[in-house]
Motif scaffolding. Structure first.
Motif, short mmCIF file in Angstrom:
data_model
loop_
_atom_site.label_atom_id
_atom_site.label_comp_id
_atom_site.label_asym_id
_atom_site.label_seq_id
_atom_site.Cartn_x
_atom_site.Cartn_y
_atom_site.Cartn_z
N GLY A 175 0.67 -1.24 -0.04
CA GLY A 175 0.14 -0.03 0.10
C GLY A 175 0.72 1.24 0.16
O GLY A 175 0.22 2.51 0.06
N GLU A 176 2.17 1.16 -0.17
CA GLU A 176 2.99 2.51 -0.04
C GLU A 176 2.94 3.12 -1.51
O GLU A 176 3.08 4.43 -1.39
N GLY A 177 2.73 2.28 -2.54
CA GLY A 177 2.58 3.06 -3.82
C GLY A 177 3.83 3.70 -4.03
O GLY A 177 3.79 4.87 -4.61
N ARG A 178 5.08 3.33 -4.11
CA ARG A 178 6.10 4.21 -4.22
C ARG A 178 6.25 4.54 -5.70
O ARG A 178 6.92 5.69 -6.03
N ALA A 179 6.38 3.48 -6.47
CA ALA A 179 6.61 3.58 -7.96
C ALA A 179 5.93 2.74 -8.82
O ALA A 179 5.48 1.74 -8.32
N ASP A 180 5.72 2.98 -10.04
CA ASP A 180 5.48 2.06 -10.99
C ASP A 180 6.33 0.81 -11.07
O ASP A 180 7.55 1.17 -11.36
N VAL A 181 5.88 -0.22 -10.82
CA VAL A 181 6.75 -1.44 -11.05
C VAL A 181 6.55 -2.47 -11.94
O VAL A 181 6.72 -3.53 -11.82
N TYR A 182 6.00 -2.01 -13.21
CA TYR A 182 5.61 -2.70 -14.38
C TYR A 182 6.88 -3.43 -14.89
O TYR A 182 6.77 -4.85 -14.92
N ASP A 183 7.93 -2.93 -15.13
CA ASP A 183 9.13 -3.67 -15.85
C ASP A 183 9.85 -4.47 -14.58
O ASP A 183 10.11 -5.65 -15.07
N ALA A 184 9.86 -3.83 -13.46
CA ALA A 184 10.59 -4.73 -12.10
C ALA A 184 9.83 -5.99 -11.84
O ALA A 184 10.59 -7.07 -11.66
N ALA A 185 8.45 -5.85 -12.03
CA ALA A 185 7.65 -7.15 -11.81
C ALA A 185 7.97 -8.06 -13.01
O ALA A 185 8.04 -9.39 -12.96
#
Length: 944
Positions: A175-185
């Protein structure tokens, strides 16, 4: 309920036994997906903790047991991404090399008339900092844990990557929502699938071989004869968020779809529009990440403002003429009316004032159904004679077409607005501290501007709620840039707007500050000053407190800031004695003038600093005078701490006062030679050598450089060890002395100014790896007094460590032309040819070869540093080599580096001398032989 909504409501413990992964990108990143053959390693990677090097098509990734091991292994990867060739043997053109204008013209036909304007959007250090993803593949599908933002599109992408249905993918977020993690995922999922174990990947930390951390956009527009916007063309040189993941593009050759439409971030009616990205794909109706969207809006609204001014038309009227969306037009009118757009701005003495407007619209497909929002900003600025920009007033309008937009109180919105203004204007201040990410920014400019809010029903007053999300901040940079242009006539096309060089462009000719008068006195005055100091009364005592400060006096944030300062200053290293109780003193520090015993700095009332007031603590930090008025010795580096900001000194005080109070009687410092054993004489020493000037940022340098210099020269006090001392024990200040290397406590602190004897120049990445992990493959392992320094620096953020590296590498401007070539081949030369069968060779083979001889088996634990590039073996003195042989590395900077055994009890002085002679001749053959090694071994064995 959508699949994603259900996933967000689920909960699951984060896996604990995970590995760490780092993707390695080819040059050009995803742009090479269709123009290169599959990757191949040029040589094996031999790094500690390495689990596997994963190769999937054009993607390379490393998986290791710890994050430092993964970063180290990634830096050692040498992969070849061979270019495809056509039937005739010619290389397929690289899409990265295709000029943007050519690519755009090919997609859109004839481009619009007029020159293109190039806008640059820098990557914010906060964009990805601290965001992580853990992926675990199992027989039923894929599990994802993250502290970042994710979306329905990410779930779809992971399914496409691993051939899974959406219902087979579960996502849990903190729930922190730090950054979009699209590529990291996607990276984590692919690596986890390869090694069949959970893998953690940090967002934005791929090892990219030619990464440009900016978004470059070229915008052009064509106007019809009647003044209408007829064509708009935007060329972008980075791939969008709305595309296949980089992992899938590299692993399987998936391509970005190509849309020849105006992006949703462009709100105006235009007959023809093209958005071109990377020469391979284009933005369509879906937005990119928050970072990319902000860049697009900055380019869009800056160009529109330029067009309006070029036509001599009011910028708001120009926009309204091209807005077919009635809701957007109504918001523009409300915001302009509230801001008094057509009223004159109040003049300020010696300032130029201006007003700027910007608009954005956004369709967010990451929620179902997609949501459209509109945002409009008016910003008023003042620019003074130095080029400093002050934001006076901000009017923000924001509304959403969907009721799902969460409302927010006006106080929270004002904080968001002010934080965004600081980020795009001032960037990080030199004394900002945070645990995981750099501060959003703090400007030395004046108080935060007033923020007025406009919603769908007009002004949102204090305490009222307004539909609000991150897209409301998108017009900020363009509005400020447009206001600055209105005030000065200078068009700023790249934030931050107070970056080096920008203020000079905005500044009017003004008075130059007079050069400071030198504070240093000649050596001939030493005797006179000492004589005067001897009869001077001691500085007055500062009355003690009646009791230590209460625990609630300082906030948790201030105490945390103080903890980081204490770590950067290595307070505990010196102030912890043989009993190991932190900060209770009792450690004896050897100096050329005798031994100085450190004191108790816990808040103990009797023997510690518990009754010291902030004023007393500040005086000690800045002037070297204790609470009782006694002079302190400069082994306590107050000459460096004097450069610290008031806020940092107070935060350090808060932290120390929050620690457990431990009574521990201070041992007297009695073994000092005259005149240093007469404390009052230190007043004369201070007159000669103490500069009380706070650190002042250099406006011509970057924020990271200033931050690094502040850490190196101030709280980090690197010069205390790495700058040579004068006969009076002061850091030398003459030409070529600063950080030029010194000897301390039996060790040589090597030069940091580019005169180091290291056979390979220190690069910024070398400094970062060494200070972050305690090991650089090109230089070796942190040993001796440097190991605890690195352990303490582990508390600092990557930003701070990189800032120090940025500053240190700037001290060697000619380093790029100084790279040595002999050292890399030295380790390959056989010892037999040099000293065949010598005693030193036999000792080396028995004690050292298993870890330091190339090709002597696998790395089972710890690192195997190359001695051919070791600074100690190339130094003018053998001290550090002898110290490591005698005492080993029994307490490394990080346990993952491994231990080196001490040989003080198993090798004689003669054997150590033979070993040092052999290693010098073998691994540094271009350097002269050391003189009198036997005396060095004897002295270091008996005294250290």
């Amino acid at each position: 309920m959508s699949v994603l909504t259900a996933q967000r409501q689920a909960s699951s413990p984060v896996p604990v036994n995970y590995l760490h992964g780092v993707p390695v990108r080819p040059p050009g990143g995803a742009a090479h997906a269709d123009a290169t053959a599959p990757a191949a390693l040029e040589h094996a990677v031999d790094a500690p903790g390495l689990v596997r090097v994963v190769i999937a098509g054009r993607l390379v990734g490393v998986v290791a047991t710890t994050a430092p091991h993964a970063r180290l292994a990634a830096s050692q990867v040498a992969a070849a991404w061979t270019r495809h060739v056509d039937a005739g043997g010619a290389a397929v053109p690289d899409p990265q090399a295709t000029p943007l204008a050519t690519a755009s013209a090919a997609a859109a036909g004839k481009g619009p008339p007029g020159d293109a304007r190039t806008y640059v959007w820098p990557r914010d250090a906060e964009t990805d900092a601290g965001a992580w993803v853990i992926a675990r593949c199992h027989e039923h599908g894929l599990g994802i844990w993250t502290n970042g933002r994710h979306s329905h599109a990410m779930v779809q992408e992971l399914g496409a990557l691993l051939d899974l249905a959406p219902e087979q993918i579960q996502v849990w977020t903190t729930g922190e929502g730090r950054a979009d993690v699209y590529d990291a995922a996607a990276d984590a999922a692919l690596l986890a699938n390869a090694v069949k174990r959970p893998v953690r990947v940090m967002a934005g930390q791929a090892d990219s071989r030619d990464h440009d951390p900016t978004l470059r956009m070229r915008a052009r527009a064509g106007m019809s004869a009647d003044g209408r916007l007829e064509r708009y063309e935007l060329e972008v040189d980075q791939s969008p968020w709305c595309r296949p993941s980089i992992a899938r593009m590299l692993a399987s050759g998936a391509q970005s779809p190509s849309w020849h439409t105006v992006p949703s971030t462009f709100p105006y009616d235009v007959a023809h529009g093209v958005v071109q990205a990377d020469g391979a794909g284009a933005w369509g109706a879906a937005p990119g990440s928050a970072w990319q969207n902000a860049g697009l809006v900055f380019a869009n609204e800056s160009l529109v403002d330029e067009l309006a001014h070029a036509r001599g038309e009011d910028p708001v009227a120009f926009r309204l003429r091209h807005l077919g969306d009635p809701r957007a037009a109504a918001l523009v009118r409300r915001v302009a009316e509230k801001a008094g757009w057509h009223s004159a701005l109040a003049a300020h003495p010696n300032e130029r004032v201006g007003r700027g407007f910007a608009l954005s619209t956004m369709v967010d497909p990451r929620v179902l159904p997609p949501r459209r929002t509109w945002s409009a900003w008016v910003v008023e600025v003042g620019v003074d004679a130095t080029g400093a920009v002050r934001t006076d007033r901000v009017v923000v309008g924001h509304e959403s077409a969907e009721l799902s937009t969460p409302p927010a109180a006006s106080g929270h919105i004002e904080q968001d607005v002010q934080r965004e203004l600081l980020r795009i204007q001032g960037t990080m201040a030199y004394d900002d501290w945070q645990r995981d990410t750099p501060a959003a920014g703090r400007s030395d400019l004046a108080p935060a501007p007033g923020v007025e809010l406009v919603g769908s029903a007009g002004l949102a007053g204090p305490g009222e709620a307004l539909a609000w999300d991150g897209s409301a901040l998108l017009p900020a940079a363009a509005a400020v840039a447009n206001a600055v242009f209105d005030a000065t006539g200078v068009r700023l096309r790249e934030p931050p707007f107070q970056a080096p060089g920008v203020r000079e462009r905005l500044a009017q000719p003004g008075r130059r500050g007079q050069a400071r008068m030198s504070r240093w006195l000649g050596g001939a005055l030493v005797a006179g000053v000492a004589a005067v100091a001897a009869v001077m009364p001691w500085p007055r005592a500062i009355a003690p407190l009646s009791a230590p400060p209460v625990a609630t006096l300082y906030s948790a944030d201030t105490i945390e800031r103080g903890r980081l300062i204490a770590a950067a200053g290595n307070c505990m290293v010196c102030h912890t004695g043989p009993d190991g109780v932190p900060n209770t003193g009792g450690r004896s520090l050897e100096t050329p003038f005798g031994a100085i015993v450190t004191t108790n700095i816990t808040p103990a009332p009797r023997t510690g600093i518990g009754l010291w007031s902030l004023a007393a603590f500040t005086r000690a930090m800045r002037e070297g005078v204790g609470q009782d008025g006694r002079q302190l010795y400069p082994a306590f580096p107050y000459t460096s701490f004097a450069k610290m900001s008031d806020a940092d000194v107070e935060a350090l005080y808060a932290y120390l006062m929050s620690r457990p109070a431990v009574e521990n009687d201070n041992l007297a410092t009695t073994r000092l030679r005259f005149p240093f054993n007469v404390r009052p004489l230190m007043a004369g020493w201070n007159l000669l050598h103490l500069d009380r000037q706070r650190y002042e940022p250099d406006a011509s340098r970057s924020p990271a450089w200033n931050r690094g210099k502040y850490l190196v020269d101030g709280v980090g006090h690197c010069g205390a060890c790495h700058t040579p001392r004068s006969v009076l024990g002061a850091e030398k200040s003459g030409a070529g002395a600063y950080l030029a290397g010194a000897r301390i406590d039996g060790w040589e602190a090597p030069a940091l100014d580019g005169t180091s004897r290291a056979p390979l120049r220190w690069t910024q990445e070398d400094f970062f790896q060494y200070l972050r992990d305690g090991f650089s493959p090109r230089h070796g392992v942190a040993a001796g007094p440097m190991a605890p320094v690195v352990r303490n620096l582990a508390a600092l953020s990557d930003y701070d460590i990189r800032a120090m590296a940025t500053y240190l590498v700037s001290l060697d401007p000619a380093g790029a032309t100084r790279e040595a070539s002999t050292a890399l081949g030295a380790s390959a030369r056989g010892a037999v040819a040099l000293l065949p069968g010598s005693p030193g060779e036999r000792t080396f083979q028995g004690a050292c070869a298993s870890c330091h001889e190339p090709g002597q088996g696998p790395t089972l634990f710890g690192v195997k540093p190359s001695l051919a590039v070791n600074t100690s073996l190339h130094s003018d003195r053998p001290d550090n080599l002898v110290q490591v042989i005698l005492h080993g590395i029994e307490d490394p900077a990080h346990v993952e580096l491994g231990h080196m055994p001490a040989y003080r009890d198993s090798l004689t002085d003669g054997q150590i001398e033979d070993l040092a002679v052999y290693m010098r001749r073998r691994f540094a053959p271009e350097r002269p032989a050391w003189a009198d090694i036997a005396a060095t071994v004897k002295a270091l064995r008996t005294t250290h």
